[in-house]
Design a protein around this motif. Structure first.
Motif, PDB file in Angstrom:
ATOM      1  N   TRP A 146       4.608   3.422  -0.227  1.00  0.00           N
ATOM      2  CA  TRP A 146       2.977   3.858  -0.441  1.00  0.00           C
ATOM      3  C   TRP A 146       2.310   3.053   0.668  1.00  0.00           C
ATOM      4  O   TRP A 146       2.354   1.937   0.896  1.00  0.00           O
ATOM      5  CB  TRP A 146       1.987   2.859  -1.724  1.00  0.00           C
ATOM      6  N   PHE A 147       1.973   4.349   1.380  1.00  0.00           N
ATOM      7  CA  PHE A 147       0.784   3.889   2.009  1.00  0.00           C
ATOM      8  C   PHE A 147      -0.237   4.535   2.282  1.00  0.00           C
ATOM      9  O   PHE A 147      -0.438   5.474   2.067  1.00  0.00           O
ATOM     10  CB  PHE A 147       1.697   5.219   3.268  1.00  0.00           C
ATOM     11  N   PRO A 148      -1.555   3.730   2.312  1.00  0.00           N
ATOM     12  CA  PRO A 148      -2.601   3.370   2.092  1.00  0.00           C
ATOM     13  C   PRO A 148      -3.720   4.318   2.764  1.00  0.00           C
ATOM     14  O   PRO A 148      -4.258   5.118   2.629  1.00  0.00           O
ATOM     15  CB  PRO A 148      -3.602   1.718   1.613  1.00  0.00           C
ATOM     16  N   SER A 149      -3.021   5.074   4.264  1.00  0.00           N
ATOM     17  CA  SER A 149      -3.549   5.360   4.730  1.00  0.00           C
ATOM     18  C   SER A 149      -2.726   6.436   5.994  1.00  0.00           C
ATOM     19  O   SER A 149      -1.773   5.322   6.552  1.00  0.00           O
ATOM     20  CB  SER A 149      -4.795   4.621   5.793  1.00  0.00           C
ATOM     21  N   VAL A 150      -2.441   7.861   6.016  1.00  0.00           N
ATOM     22  CA  VAL A 150      -1.638   8.398   7.062  1.00  0.00           C
ATOM     23  C   VAL A 150      -2.406   8.733   7.930  1.00  0.00           C
ATOM     24  O   VAL A 150      -3.162  10.180   6.716  1.00  0.00           O
ATOM     25  CB  VAL A 150      -0.420   9.038   6.318  1.00  0.00           C
ATOM     26  N   THR A 151      -1.857   9.852   8.645  1.00  0.00           N
ATOM     27  CA  THR A 151      -2.147  11.375   9.168  1.00  0.00           C
ATOM     28  C   THR A 151      -1.110  11.690   9.552  1.00  0.00           C
ATOM     29  O   THR A 151       0.122  11.932   9.887  1.00  0.00           O
ATOM     30  CB  THR A 151      -2.597  11.086  10.449  1.00  0.00           C
ATOM     31  N   ASN A 208       5.837  14.159  12.442  1.00  0.00           N
ATOM     32  CA  ASN A 208       5.745  12.413  12.435  1.00  0.00           C
ATOM     33  C   ASN A 208       4.693  12.043  11.260  1.00  0.00           C
ATOM     34  O   ASN A 208       3.142  12.313  12.180  1.00  0.00           O
ATOM     35  CB  ASN A 208       5.630  12.397  14.000  1.00  0.00           C
ATOM     36  N   VAL A 209       4.704  11.744  10.589  1.00  0.00           N
ATOM     37  CA  VAL A 209       3.217  10.744   9.499  1.00  0.00           C
ATOM     38  C   VAL A 209       2.937   9.625  10.689  1.00  0.00           C
ATOM     39  O   VAL A 209       3.210   8.067  10.498  1.00  0.00           O
ATOM     40  CB  VAL A 209       4.263  10.398   8.365  1.00  0.00           C
ATOM     41  N   GLY A 210       1.841   9.121  11.049  1.00  0.00           N
ATOM     42  CA  GLY A 210       0.843   8.417  11.867  1.00  0.00           C
ATOM     43  C   GLY A 210       0.325   7.383  10.625  1.00  0.00           C
ATOM     44  O   GLY A 210      -0.380   7.749   9.793  1.00  0.00           O
ATOM     45  N   VAL A 211       0.711   5.949  10.539  1.00  0.00           N
ATOM     46  CA  VAL A 211       0.902   5.381   9.613  1.00  0.00           C
ATOM     47  C   VAL A 211      -0.358   4.209  10.036  1.00  0.00           C
ATOM     48  O   VAL A 211      -0.195   3.332  11.014  1.00  0.00           O
ATOM     49  CB  VAL A 211       2.128   4.059   9.225  1.00  0.00           C
ATOM     50  N   GLN A 212      -1.724   4.320   9.523  1.00  0.00           N
ATOM     51  CA  GLN A 212      -2.272   3.404   9.727  1.00  0.00           C
ATOM     52  C   GLN A 212      -2.794   2.062   9.011  1.00  0.00           C
ATOM     53  O   GLN A 212      -2.209   1.753   7.925  1.00  0.00           O
ATOM     54  CB  GLN A 212      -4.017   4.129  10.041  1.00  0.00           C
ATOM     55  N   LYS A 213      -3.735   1.207   9.594  1.00  0.00           N
ATOM     56  CA  LYS A 213      -3.967   0.114   9.036  1.00  0.00           C
ATOM     57  C   LYS A 213      -5.488   0.449   8.314  1.00  0.00           C
ATOM     58  O   LYS A 213      -6.623   0.582   8.489  1.00  0.00           O
ATOM     59  CB  LYS A 213      -4.255  -0.723  10.057  1.00  0.00           C
ATOM     60  N   LYS A 214      -5.454   0.487   6.896  1.00  0.00           N
ATOM     61  CA  LYS A 214      -7.144   1.205   6.345  1.00  0.00           C
ATOM     62  C   LYS A 214      -7.588  -0.585   5.498  1.00  0.00           C
ATOM     63  O   LYS A 214      -6.698  -1.584   5.261  1.00  0.00           O
ATOM     64  CB  LYS A 214      -6.752   1.646   4.964  1.00  0.00           C
ATOM     65  N   SER A 215      -8.613  -0.615   5.881  1.00  0.00           N
ATOM     66  CA  SER A 215      -9.901  -1.717   5.665  1.00  0.00           C
ATOM     67  C   SER A 215      -9.619  -2.103   4.101  1.00  0.00           C
ATOM     68  O   SER A 215      -9.215  -1.470   2.917  1.00  0.00           O
ATOM     69  CB  SER A 215     -10.911  -1.709   5.960  1.00  0.00           C
TER      70      SER A 215
END
Length: 258
Positions: A211-216, A238-245
């Motif tokens: 599970w990736f909580p925040s992606v683009t 290309n799925v950008g994986v970000q850090k979600k608060s």
């Protein structure tokens, strides 16, 4: 800690289902969409570091190596060419066209022989009936298959070369579209953001859920619209994986053990 955390011969032949959960305008999830058949999904973590080399001897010696950034790139290949997936790839917004059977009267065209014309303009009419083509003043009434041909399903007319409709002629078209509903994807302004989940159903090896909580969803490469070879169409991201608060950037959940 579960006792089988370290299984020496745990080989995996990965399979599974990928779900995308779009964010609304406030950044909240809205519900997971099954992305259908996928040709592959891969995680590629990378780090960047800053090194320091001491110059207190003839040969520079590395004395510090500090990680300065972590990136978790996720690549995804989707085989299912449905409208939702195409909207992700085309960076487009989905909408619904509700076509009614309201008759259209005197839709104008300036035409050339040997060319096609789409009824309905930017919102194409489909499955049309009761088509009448006349001159700009309502006369003459042009003859189907002599002056023009009709593709009723796609709402298109073709001006026959040598027929009674001259080049640069102004014509009027009456028609009645069928009542129908269809989807449309219109170009948007930014790649879609949301959460991504992979539920494993491995051919071999224990299943795990990612599970990736925040992606683009960043499209890459190309999708064939017409192909000269017999090959299945695919789209790649290309799925950008970000850090979600409040969350880690990635969670991998094992299944129950023991």
């Amino acid at each position: 800690m579960a006792q089988d955390l370290y299984i020496l011969d745990e080989l995996v032949l990965p399979r599974g289902i990928v779900y995308f959960d779009p964010f609304d305008d406030a950044g909240n999830t809205t519900g997971e969409v099954d992305l259908g058949e996928t040709g592959g999904a891969s995680l590629s973590p990378t780090t960047q570091s800053l090194q320091y080399f001491s110059s207190r001897s003839k040969t520079l010696q590395e004395t510090r190596n500090i990680a300065t950034s972590i990136s978790r790139a996720f690549s995804l290949t989707i085989d299912s060419m449905n409208m939702f997936n195409l909207s992700l790839f085309a960076i487009a917004d989905l909408s619904v066209i509700n076509q009614t059977n309201t008759p259209v009267v005197d839709e104008p065209f300036t035409v050339q022989q040997g060319r096609w014309y789409q009824l309905g303009g930017s919102t194409p009419a489909r499955n049309v009936s009761s088509v009448v083509v006349t001159g700009s003043g309502g006369t003459p009434t042009h003859v189907l298959n002599t002056d023009y041909t009709l593709d009723a399903a796609n709402g298109r007319i073709f001006i026959i070369v040598g027929g009674g409709i001259a080049d640069d002629a102004n014509i009027l078209v009456d028609y009645t579209p069928a009542t129908e509903t269809r989807n449309r994807a219109s170009a948007g302004t930014e790649a879609k953001k949301g959460a991504l989940r992979v539920i494993s159903d491995n051919a071999e090896g224990r299943n795990r859920d990612w599970w990736f909580p925040s992606v683009t969803m960043q499209p890459t490469g190309e999708v064939p619209i017409i192909a000269a070879e017999d090959t299945w169409a695919q789209m790649q991201f290309n799925v950008g994986v970000q850090k979600k608060s409040g969350f880690a950037s990635l969670y991998v959940d094992d299944r129950a053990v023991g």
